[in-house]
Design an enzyme around this catalytic site. Structure first.
Site, PDB file in Angstrom:
ATOM      1  N   ASP A   1      -8.672  -2.204   2.785  1.00  0.00           N
ATOM      2  CA  ASP A   1      -7.451  -2.557   2.052  1.00  0.00           C
ATOM      3  C   ASP A   1      -6.740  -3.556   2.962  1.00  0.00           C
ATOM      4  O   ASP A   1      -5.893  -3.189   3.767  1.00  0.00           O
ATOM      5  CB  ASP A   1      -6.603  -1.294   1.855  1.00  0.00           C
TER       6      ASP A   1
ATOM      7  N   SER B   1       0.868  -1.181   0.000  1.00  0.00           N
ATOM      8  CA  SER B   1       0.000   0.000   0.000  1.00  0.00           C
ATOM      9  C   SER B   1       0.903   1.228   0.000  1.00  0.00           C
ATOM     10  O   SER B   1       1.764   1.363   0.877  1.00  0.00           O
ATOM     11  CB  SER B   1      -0.879   0.006   1.245  1.00  0.00           C
TER      12      SER B   1
ATOM     13  N   CYS C   1      -7.382  -0.903   7.240  1.00  0.00           N
ATOM     14  CA  CYS C   1      -6.248  -1.439   6.473  1.00  0.00           C
ATOM     15  C   CYS C   1      -5.362  -2.320   7.356  1.00  0.00           C
ATOM     16  O   CYS C   1      -5.128  -2.012   8.521  1.00  0.00           O
ATOM     17  CB  CYS C   1      -5.418  -0.304   5.889  1.00  0.00           C
TER      18      CYS C   1
ATOM     19  N   TRP D   1      -5.036  -7.595   3.816  1.00  0.00           N
ATOM     20  CA  TRP D   1      -4.289  -8.667   3.164  1.00  0.00           C
ATOM     21  C   TRP D   1      -3.879  -9.734   4.157  1.00  0.00           C
ATOM     22  O   TRP D   1      -4.011  -9.520   5.357  1.00  0.00           O
ATOM     23  CB  TRP D   1      -3.057  -8.087   2.472  1.00  0.00           C
TER      24      TRP D   1
HETATM   25  C1  LIG Z   1      -2.977  -5.315  -1.428  1.00  0.00           C
HETATM   26  C2  LIG Z   1      -1.804  -5.603  -0.542  1.00  0.00           C
HETATM   27  C3  LIG Z   1      -1.166  -4.589   0.125  1.00  0.00           C
HETATM   28  C4  LIG Z   1      -0.089  -4.853   0.968  1.00  0.00           C
HETATM   29  N1  LIG Z   1       0.527  -3.835   1.611  1.00  0.00           N
HETATM   30  C5  LIG Z   1       1.564  -4.079   2.429  1.00  0.00           C
HETATM   31  C6  LIG Z   1       2.226  -3.008   3.108  1.00  0.00           C
HETATM   32  O1  LIG Z   1       1.904  -1.838   2.953  1.00  0.00           O
HETATM   33  N2  LIG Z   1       3.245  -3.330   3.937  1.00  0.00           N
HETATM   34  C7  LIG Z   1       3.644  -4.618   4.129  1.00  0.00           C
HETATM   35  O2  LIG Z   1       4.578  -4.838   4.895  1.00  0.00           O
HETATM   36  N3  LIG Z   1       3.038  -5.645   3.484  1.00  0.00           N
HETATM   37  C8  LIG Z   1       2.039  -5.407   2.628  1.00  0.00           C
HETATM   38  N4  LIG Z   1       1.448  -6.445   1.953  1.00  0.00           N
HETATM   39  C9  LIG Z   1       2.042  -7.808   2.063  1.00  0.00           C
HETATM   40  C10 LIG Z   1       3.124  -7.962   0.961  1.00  0.00           C
HETATM   41  O3  LIG Z   1       2.544  -7.950  -0.320  1.00  0.00           O
HETATM   42  C11 LIG Z   1       3.911  -9.275   1.074  1.00  0.00           C
HETATM   43  O4  LIG Z   1       3.001 -10.335   1.089  1.00  0.00           O
HETATM   44  C12 LIG Z   1       4.768  -9.352   2.302  1.00  0.00           C
HETATM   45  O5  LIG Z   1       5.643  -8.235   2.361  1.00  0.00           O
HETATM   46  C13 LIG Z   1       5.630 -10.622   2.288  1.00  0.00           C
HETATM   47  O6  LIG Z   1       6.397 -10.633   1.109  1.00  0.00           O
HETATM   48  P1  LIG Z   1       7.783 -11.390   1.024  1.00  0.00           P
HETATM   49  O7  LIG Z   1       8.165 -11.514  -0.428  1.00  0.00           O
HETATM   50  O8  LIG Z   1       8.779 -10.768   1.923  1.00  0.00           O
HETATM   51  O9  LIG Z   1       7.455 -12.814   1.596  1.00  0.00           O
HETATM   52  P2  LIG Z   1       7.208 -14.142   0.749  1.00  0.00           P
HETATM   53  O10 LIG Z   1       8.499 -14.711   0.299  1.00  0.00           O
HETATM   54  O11 LIG Z   1       6.183 -13.849  -0.272  1.00  0.00           O
HETATM   55  O12 LIG Z   1       6.618 -15.068   1.869  1.00  0.00           O
HETATM   56  C14 LIG Z   1       5.294 -14.887   2.269  1.00  0.00           C
HETATM   57  C15 LIG Z   1       4.700 -16.241   2.548  1.00  0.00           C
HETATM   58  O13 LIG Z   1       5.291 -16.766   3.723  1.00  0.00           O
HETATM   59  C16 LIG Z   1       4.341 -17.517   4.452  1.00  0.00           C
HETATM   60  N5  LIG Z   1       4.268 -16.968   5.815  1.00  0.00           N
HETATM   61  C17 LIG Z   1       4.198 -15.672   6.171  1.00  0.00           C
HETATM   62  N6  LIG Z   1       4.225 -15.546   7.508  1.00  0.00           N
HETATM   63  C18 LIG Z   1       4.307 -16.782   8.002  1.00  0.00           C
HETATM   64  C19 LIG Z   1       4.362 -17.306   9.306  1.00  0.00           C
HETATM   65  N7  LIG Z   1       4.352 -16.518  10.364  1.00  0.00           N
HETATM   66  N8  LIG Z   1       4.425 -18.646   9.447  1.00  0.00           N
HETATM   67  C20 LIG Z   1       4.447 -19.443   8.379  1.00  0.00           C
HETATM   68  N9  LIG Z   1       4.391 -19.004   7.114  1.00  0.00           N
HETATM   69  C21 LIG Z   1       4.321 -17.700   6.928  1.00  0.00           C
HETATM   70  C22 LIG Z   1       3.016 -17.377   3.731  1.00  0.00           C
HETATM   71  O14 LIG Z   1       2.861 -18.513   2.919  1.00  0.00           O
HETATM   72  C23 LIG Z   1       3.216 -16.170   2.851  1.00  0.00           C
HETATM   73  O15 LIG Z   1       2.469 -16.232   1.691  1.00  0.00           O
HETATM   74  C24 LIG Z   1       0.360  -6.183   1.136  1.00  0.00           C
HETATM   75  C25 LIG Z   1      -0.294  -7.213   0.453  1.00  0.00           C
HETATM   76  C26 LIG Z   1      -1.352  -6.940  -0.379  1.00  0.00           C
HETATM   77  C27 LIG Z   1      -2.024  -8.065  -1.111  1.00  0.00           C
HETATM   78  N1  LIG Z   2      -3.143 -13.368   7.929  1.00  0.00           N
HETATM   79  C1  LIG Z   2      -2.584 -13.502   9.129  1.00  0.00           C
HETATM   80  O1  LIG Z   2      -2.704 -14.507   9.789  1.00  0.00           O
HETATM   81  C2  LIG Z   2      -1.763 -12.392   9.679  1.00  0.00           C
HETATM   82  C3  LIG Z   2      -1.496 -12.262  11.041  1.00  0.00           C
HETATM   83  C4  LIG Z   2      -0.698 -11.218  11.478  1.00  0.00           C
HETATM   84  C5  LIG Z   2      -0.176 -10.344  10.572  1.00  0.00           C
HETATM   85  N2  LIG Z   2      -0.478 -10.505   9.253  1.00  0.00           N
HETATM   86  C6  LIG Z   2       0.026  -9.635   8.268  1.00  0.00           C
HETATM   87  O2  LIG Z   2       1.010  -8.783   8.726  1.00  0.00           O
HETATM   88  C7  LIG Z   2       0.592  -7.450   8.409  1.00  0.00           C
HETATM   89  C8  LIG Z   2       1.323  -6.451   9.196  1.00  0.00           C
HETATM   90  O3  LIG Z   2       1.429  -6.833  10.445  1.00  0.00           O
HETATM   91  P1  LIG Z   2       2.327  -5.943  11.326  1.00  0.00           P
HETATM   92  O4  LIG Z   2       3.534  -6.758  11.643  1.00  0.00           O
HETATM   93  O5  LIG Z   2       2.482  -4.622  10.775  1.00  0.00           O
HETATM   94  O6  LIG Z   2       1.381  -5.823  12.580  1.00  0.00           O
HETATM   95  P2  LIG Z   2       1.755  -6.225  14.031  1.00  0.00           P
HETATM   96  O7  LIG Z   2       2.894  -5.374  14.441  1.00  0.00           O
HETATM   97  O8  LIG Z   2       1.874  -7.690  14.137  1.00  0.00           O
HETATM   98  O9  LIG Z   2       0.443  -5.793  14.786  1.00  0.00           O
HETATM   99  C9  LIG Z   2       0.121  -4.432  15.008  1.00  0.00           C
HETATM  100  C10 LIG Z   2      -0.740  -4.329  16.219  1.00  0.00           C
HETATM  101  O10 LIG Z   2      -1.971  -4.993  15.978  1.00  0.00           O
HETATM  102  C11 LIG Z   2      -2.225  -5.830  17.095  1.00  0.00           C
HETATM  103  N3  LIG Z   2      -3.115  -6.918  16.785  1.00  0.00           N
HETATM  104  C12 LIG Z   2      -2.847  -8.229  16.685  1.00  0.00           C
HETATM  105  N4  LIG Z   2      -3.980  -8.912  16.470  1.00  0.00           N
HETATM  106  C13 LIG Z   2      -4.974  -8.009  16.431  1.00  0.00           C
HETATM  107  C14 LIG Z   2      -6.376  -8.112  16.254  1.00  0.00           C
HETATM  108  N5  LIG Z   2      -6.986  -9.280  16.066  1.00  0.00           N
HETATM  109  N6  LIG Z   2      -7.098  -6.987  16.287  1.00  0.00           N
HETATM  110  C15 LIG Z   2      -6.509  -5.793  16.457  1.00  0.00           C
HETATM  111  N7  LIG Z   2      -5.208  -5.640  16.656  1.00  0.00           N
HETATM  112  C16 LIG Z   2      -4.429  -6.739  16.617  1.00  0.00           C
HETATM  113  C17 LIG Z   2      -0.859  -6.270  17.529  1.00  0.00           C
HETATM  114  O11 LIG Z   2      -0.917  -6.751  18.864  1.00  0.00           O
HETATM  115  P3  LIG Z   2      -0.152  -8.032  19.408  1.00  0.00           P
HETATM  116  O12 LIG Z   2       0.869  -7.501  20.354  1.00  0.00           O
HETATM  117  O13 LIG Z   2      -1.211  -8.826  20.102  1.00  0.00           O
HETATM  118  O14 LIG Z   2       0.480  -8.751  18.267  1.00  0.00           O
HETATM  119  C18 LIG Z   2      -0.101  -4.975  17.428  1.00  0.00           C
HETATM  120  O15 LIG Z   2      -0.331  -4.169  18.534  1.00  0.00           O
HETATM  121  C19 LIG Z   2      -0.841  -7.533   8.606  1.00  0.00           C
HETATM  122  O16 LIG Z   2      -1.532  -6.468   8.229  1.00  0.00           O
HETATM  123  C20 LIG Z   2      -1.084  -8.788   7.818  1.00  0.00           C
HETATM  124  O17 LIG Z   2      -0.930  -8.631   6.476  1.00  0.00           O
HETATM  125  C21 LIG Z   2      -1.258 -11.492   8.795  1.00  0.00           C
END
Ligand SMILES: Cc1cc2nc3c(=O)[nH]c(=O)nc-3n(C[C@H](O)[C@H](O)[C@H](O)COP(=O)(O)OP(=O)(O)OC[C@H]3O[C@@H](n4cnc5c(N)ncnc54)[C@H](O)[C@@H]3O)c2cc1C
Ligand SMILES: NC(=O)c1ccc[n+]([C@@H]2O[C@H](COP(=O)([O-])OP(=O)(O)OC[C@H]3O[C@@H](n4cnc5c(N)ncnc54)[C@H](OP(=O)(O)O)[C@@H]3O)[C@@H](O)[C@H]2O)c1
Ligand SMILES: Cc1cc2nc3c(=O)[nH]c(=O)nc-3n(C[C@H](O)[C@H](O)[C@H](O)COP(=O)(O)O)c2cc1C
Length: 726
Positions: free
Chosen positions: A724, A459, A684, A726
Site C-alpha cells: 500500500d 490509509s 506501506c 504512494w
Molecule cells: C492510497 C494512498 C494512501 C495514502 N495514505 C496516506 C496516509 O495514510 N497518510 C498520509 O499522510 N498520506 C497518505 N497519502 C497521501 C495523501 O493522499 C496526500 O497525497 C497527501 O496527504 C498530500 O495531500 P495534500 O492535499 O495535503 O497536498 P496537495 O495539495 O495534494 O499537494 C501534494 C502535491 O504537492 C507536491 N509536493 C509534495 N511534496 C513536495 C515537495 N517536497 N516538493 C515539491 N513538491 C511537493 C506534489 O506535486 C504533490 O502531488 C496516501 C496516498 C494514497 C494514494
Molecule cells: N515520493 C517521494 O519522493 C516521497 C519521499 C518522501 C516521502 N514521501 C511521502 O511521504 C509519506 C510519509 O512520509 P512521512 O513523512 O511519514 O515519513 P518520514 O517521516 O519522512 O520518514 C519516516 C522514516 O523513514 C525514513 N526513510 C527515509 N527514506 C527511507 C528509505 N529510502 N528507506 C527506508 N526508510 C527511509 C526516514 O528517515 P530520514 O531521517 O532519512 O528522512 C524516517 O526515519 C511517504 O510514505 C510518501 O508518501 C514521498
C-alpha cells in the site's frame, strides 16, 4: 453565450483597498451587460449529476452510442484520481481545435463493449488509461479490462479487425508494473486484430506526465489525421460552456459548495466517490511530540451513515481551497463583485465537455470547493492563457514562452510551484506592485483549464472491530519550502507551499484543540510561515453541526490490502513514518479477535497464534514515534505475539538506521516466518525509496542470499506480499 468576466487586476499588494472596489464595480456593470439576455431567467432544471460523470443518453451499447453521437473519435478514460480523465478531455478538445472534430468522451463504466466489433473503420477509439494498485486498472476501467480477457461479442465475431485505436497510458516508474494497464490493453487489442495508430504513449507521473504527453502527441495527431483524412486548421476556437447569470435564483437550489447533486435534493444515495458523507470530526490531535513537522490524527464519526469499512481500506477526504488562495485568485481575475452572483453553466457540446460540478452555483463556490486552484499550474495552462493577454504585451510573450519552451517553464514556473493566481501575477509584471492595464480571461475558459479539486486518499488507521462507529486517519501535514528550490524575487512573497487537504485537517485540529490545554505544535511554525485558513463552517454552515463538531466530506474506498483470516499465520508489517497508518487498523483487528477468543477459550487462547511483527521507522523516539503508547497496550493484550522493531534515522550521535536494515539483521527470523511458516508480508508508505529497498532485502532473504525474484513474485501472486504505497 460565453461570458467574459473582466477586467482583471494584477497587483501584488492584495487587497488593494482603493482600487479593487472600483474594478469590481466596473466588472459588475460589464458582467451585467454581457449577461443581460438571461437576466429574466429563473433557475431551471439543475444540470449535471455532480462532480462526476454524465450517464450516456444512448444506452449502454458503446457502438450504438458512438454511432448516435455522429462522432468519429471517442476518448475513453480509465482514471482514479482525475489525471487521465482530464487528459482525455484535453485530447478531445485538441482534436476539435486542430481538426474541428468533436469527440465522444466516455467513462467505460457507463457502457457495455460487446458491440466493439461493430465499430467501423472510420472511427478511432483513443484510450487514456491509468494504472493503479499493483499494476491494476482503475475502478472505472476494471470491468472493461475484464471483458477483454475473454470477450464475447454479441455478433458472434471473435476479432476486432475493423477497430482502430490509440493509447496513452498513465503510470509512474516508481511502481513495479509501470503503465501495466495501458500495455495490457494494447496487447489485448492487438491480439484481437485491432490496429493501433501511432506509438503507444506512456506518461510517467514521477517525472512529468504532461511532458510525456506533449512529446507523444505530435506523432499521434499525425497518425490520426492520416487515418481519418482530417484537415488541420478547420477549427474555430469555441468555448466549452454557455454561462448564464440567474439573478432571480432561489438560493435554496444553488450549489454553494455541496459536492454532489444529491446534497440539495431529497436523495437516498449511499456515500461514495460521487456522493461524500459529511462526517463529524469526533476528535483530532497532533501526533508528533516535537520537531518542525505536524502529523494529524483525525477520527470521523460514521454512525447511522450507512458507511462501512475494513482495516486496510482507504478514506477519501474532500478538501476545500484555502481562503487566501480563493481571495487572491478572485482578486487577480477582477471577479470580486460578482463572486456571489448565481450562474448556470451548460456544456455547448455535452459529449465533449461536462460541467465538472453541480449547477447553478457561484464563482466563490467554484473557486473554493470545485476547482484545484491551489496546485502548481501546467505548461498547457500557460499556453492556453497566453491568448488572453494583450497582444505585444510582455505578459503574452512570457506565457507563450512558458507554454512552448519546456526548459523555461521548468526553471521559471514549475520549480517555483506557481499557482494559477501567482502565474497570472508573475506573467503580468516582475512582482512589483502595480496597477497595470488589466486583461480579461473568459470565465468559461478557466473552468475548462483548471482541474477539478479531487479527494485525497488516506490509509485507514482503525479497525471496525474496535471502532465500528468511527474511522481514523494519520496524516502527515505537507509543507515544503520554496526557498530550497531557489526562490527569487519575482515569484511570491510566500516561502512555503502548503498541501491543500493536510493543512485543512491541521486547521480543523487547531480549532478543535483551541479549547484543549495543550498547545498545538503548529505554533512552532517559523515566523515566515503563514498557515493557510479555511472556511471550515462550509457551504451554508453545513460543516458546523448543531453538536458543535465540524463536519468533513469523506467516503470509503475499498482496497485489497487485507490480513490473513487465520491468526495462526505470522504477519510482518513494514511501515516507516505514516506508512504505519493501516497497520494500526490491522493490529486493532487482531486485538478485537484476541479479546473475543480469550472470552470463549480462556487466557491461553493465543498460544497457537503467529507472530505479528511491526517494523517501524522514524526520525527519533522523542520526535515522531507514532502511537508508541498504544503499541505497548496492544502488545500486552496480544500476549507478546505483537512486537515492534524500531529504526531511528536522526538520533544525535548515532548512525542512521532504516527499517530494511533491521529486516536484513533479522533475516533468519524473517525467512522462517515467510518461507517455513507461510507468513504474510505488508509494506506501506513511501513508494519511491523505502518500498523498493525493503523489497530488495526481502528478495535476498526469500532467495536465501541469492536473487529471490521468482519467490517474491510468487508471494505477490498469492497475496502473501501486499503493498500500500504512494
Ligand atoms: C492510497 C494512498 C494512501 C495514502 N495514505 C496516506 C496516509 O495514510 N497518510 C498520509 O499522510 N498520506 C497518505 N497519502 C497521501 C495523501 O493522499 C496526500 O497525497 C497527501 O496527504 C498530500 O495531500 P495534500 O492535499 O495535503 O497536498 P496537495 O495539495 O495534494 O499537494 C501534494 C502535491 O504537492 C507536491 N509536493 C509534495 N511534496 C513536495 C515537495 N517536497 N516538493 C515539491 N513538491 C511537493 C506534489 O506535486 C504533490 O502531488 C496516501 C496516498 C494514497 C494514494
Ligand atoms: N515520493 C517521494 O519522493 C516521497 C519521499 C518522501 C516521502 N514521501 C511521502 O511521504 C509519506 C510519509 O512520509 P512521512 O513523512 O511519514 O515519513 P518520514 O517521516 O519522512 O520518514 C519516516 C522514516 O523513514 C525514513 N526513510 C527515509 N527514506 C527511507 C528509505 N529510502 N528507506 C527506508 N526508510 C527511509 C526516514 O528517515 P530520514 O531521517 O532519512 O528522512 C524516517 O526515519 C511517504 O510514505 C510518501 O508518501 C514521498
Ligand atoms: C496507490 C497508487 C498506485 C499506483 N500504482 C501504479 C502502478 O502499479 N503502476 C504504474 O505505472 N503507476 C501506478 N500509479 C501511478 C498512477 O498511474 C499515476 O499517478 C496516474 O497519473 C494516475 O492517474 P489518474 O489520476 O487518472 O488515476 C499508482 C498511483 C497510486 C496513487
Amino acid at each position: 453565450m460565453s461570458c467574459i468576466i473582466t477586467p482583471s487586476l494584477f497587483d501584488f499588494s492584495l487587497p488593494n483597498a482603493l482600487f479593487l472596489p472600483l474594478v469590481g464595480i466596473i466588472a459588475a456593470i460589464f458582467l451585467r451587460k454581457t449577461l443581460s439576455p438571461s437576466f429574466k431567467m429563473s433557475v431551471g432544471p439543475i444540470h449535471t449529476s455532480g462532480p462526476c460523470h454524465l450517464a450516456p443518453t444512448a444506452g449502454r451499447d458503446f457502438a450504438k452510442a458512438l454511432e448516435a453521437s455522429g462522432k468519429h473519435i471517442a476518448c475513453i478514460y480509465g482514471s482514479q484520481t482525475g489525471t487521465a480523465e482530464d487528459l482525455a478531455l484535453t485530447l478531445a478538445k485538441e482534436c476539435k481545435s486542430r481538426f474541428g472534430e468533436s469527440s465522444l468522451v466516455a467513462d467505460p463504466d457507463n457502457y457495455d463493449f460487446d458491440t466493439l466489433d461493430e465499430i467501423p473503420k472510420d472511427k478511432v477509439l483513443i484510450f487514456v488509461v491509468a494504472t493503479h494498485g499493483e499494476g491494476e486498472p482503475t475502478e472505472n476501467a476494471a470491468d472493461f479490462m475484464e471483458f477483454l480477457n475473454e470477450p464475447s461479442f454479441s455478433s458472434g465475431a471473435t476479432t476486432l479487425d475493423n477497430l482502430h485505436y490509440i493509447i496513452f497510458a498513465l503510470g509512474n516508474r516508481t511502481y513495479e508494473h509501470f503503465c501495466a494497464v495501458g500495455r495490457q490493453l494494447d496487447a489485448k487489442l492487438t491480439a484481437l486484430g485491432a490496429k493501433r495508430l501511432g506509438a503507444l504513449g506512456e506518461g510517467d507521473a514521477d517525472k512529468s506526465t504532461e511532458e510525456d504527453y506533449l512529446a507523444w502527441k505530435a506523432g499521434m495527431f499525425q497518425a490520426l489525421r492520416q487515418h481519418l483524412a482530417l484537415e488541420e486548421g478547420r477549427a474555430v476556437d469555441q468555448p466549452d460552456f454557455e454561462i448564464d447569470e440567474l439573478p432571480n435564483a432561489d438560493i435554496s437550489s444553488v450549489y454553494l459548495g455541496e459536492l454532489s447533486r444529491g446534497a440539495l435534493l431529497p436523495s437516498s444515495e449511499l456515500s461514495g466517490p460521487k456522493n461524500p458523507h459529511l462526517a463529524p470530526l469526533l476528535s483530532s490531535r497532533e501526533l508528533y511530540a516535537a520537531g518542525e513537522r505536524n502529523c494529524v490524527f483525525a477520527e470521523f464519526g460514521i454512525k447511522n451513515s450507512g458507511m462501512h469499512y475494513e482495516a486496510g481500506d482507504h478514506l477519501g477526504i474532500w478538501p476545500m481551497n484555502p481562503n487566501e488562495e480563493v481571495e487572491r485568485l478572485i482578486s487577480v481575475l477582477g471577479f470580486d463583485q460578482r463572486r456571489h452572483a448565481v450562474i448556470d453553466m451548460v456544456p455547448l457540446d455535452p459529449a465533449l465537455a461536462k460541467v465538472p460540478f453541480p449547477t447553478p452555483t457561484t464563482m466563490d463556490a467554484i473557486f473554493r470547493h470545485y476547482l484545484d486552484i491551489n496546485a502548481t499550474v501546467s505548461r498547457q495552462t500557460c499556453a492556453a492563457l497566453a491568448r488572453w493577454a494583450p497582444e505585444e504585451s510582455e505578459a503574452r510573450r512570457r506565457l507563450v514562452r512558458w507554454g512552448s519552451d519546456k526548459g523555461a517553464f521548468h526553471t521559471e514556473v514549475a520549480q517555483h510551484h506557481l499557482k494559477l493566481s501567482e502565474l497570472i501575477m508573475y506573467a503580468n509584471n516582475e512582482g512589483v506592485p502595480s496597477q497595470r492595464a488589466p486583461w480579461s480571461i473568459p470565465f468559461d475558459r478557466l473552468v475548462s483549464l483548471v482541474p477539478r479539486l479531487q479527494p485525497r486518499y488516506y490509509s485507514i488507521s482503525s479497525s471496525p472491530r474496535l471502532f465500528p462507529d468511527s474511522i481514523h486517519v494519520t496524516a502527515v501535514v505537507l509543507k515544503y519550502s520554496r526557498e530550497s528550490l531557489g526562490r527569487t524575487a519575482h515569484t511570491t512573497s510566500e516561502t512555503f507551499v502548503y498541501g491543500t487537504t493536510t493543512n485543512y485537517l491541521l486547521g480543523l485540529t487547531s480549532k478543535v484543540e483551541m479549547e484543549a490545554p495543550q498547545q498545538l505544535r503548529s505554533t512552532k511554525d517559523t515566523a515566515e510561515a503563514r498557515l493557510p485558513t479555511y472556511n471550515m463552517a462550509g457551504p451554508r454552515d453545513k460543516y458546523l453541526g448543531g453538536d458543535g463538531l465540524f463536519r468533513v466530506p469523506i467516503h470509503v474506498r475499498k482496497s485489497t490490502f487485507r490480513l490473513p483470516t487465520s491468526p495462526t499465520v505470522p504477519v510482518i508489517m513494514v511501515g516507516p513514518g505514516t506508512g504505519v497508518a493501516p497497520f494500526r487498523g490491522f493490529i486493532q483487528d487482531r486485538v478485537a479477535l484476541a479479546r473475543a477468543v480469550k472470552k470463549t477459550e480462556g487466557p491461553k487462547a493465543l498460544k497457537a497464534w503467529g507472530d505479528i511483527l511491526l517494523y517501524f521507522g522514524c526520525r527519533a523516539p522523542d520526535i515522531d514515534y507514532l502511537y508508541s503508547d498504544e503499541w505497548q497496550e496492544y502488545a500486552k493484550e496480544l500476549d507478546g505475539k505483537f512486537k515492534v522493531y524500531t529504526a531511528f534515522s536522526r538520533v544525535l550521535g548515532k548512525d542512521k538506521v532504516y527499517v530494511q536494515q533491521l529486516l536484513s539483521g533479522h533475516r533468519e527470523m524473517v525467512r522462517k516466518a515467510i518461507v517455513d511458516d507461510g507468513g504474510y508480508v505488508y509494506i506501506c508508505g513511501d513508494a519511491k525509496g523505502m518500498a523498493k529497498s525493503v523489497e530488495d532485502v526481502l528478495r535476498n532473504i526469500v532467495g536465501d542470499g541469492q536473487d529471490g525474484e521468482a519467490e517474491l513474485q510468487l508471494l505477490k501472486k498469492k497475496k502473501r506480499l501486499q503493498l500500500d504505497v504512494w
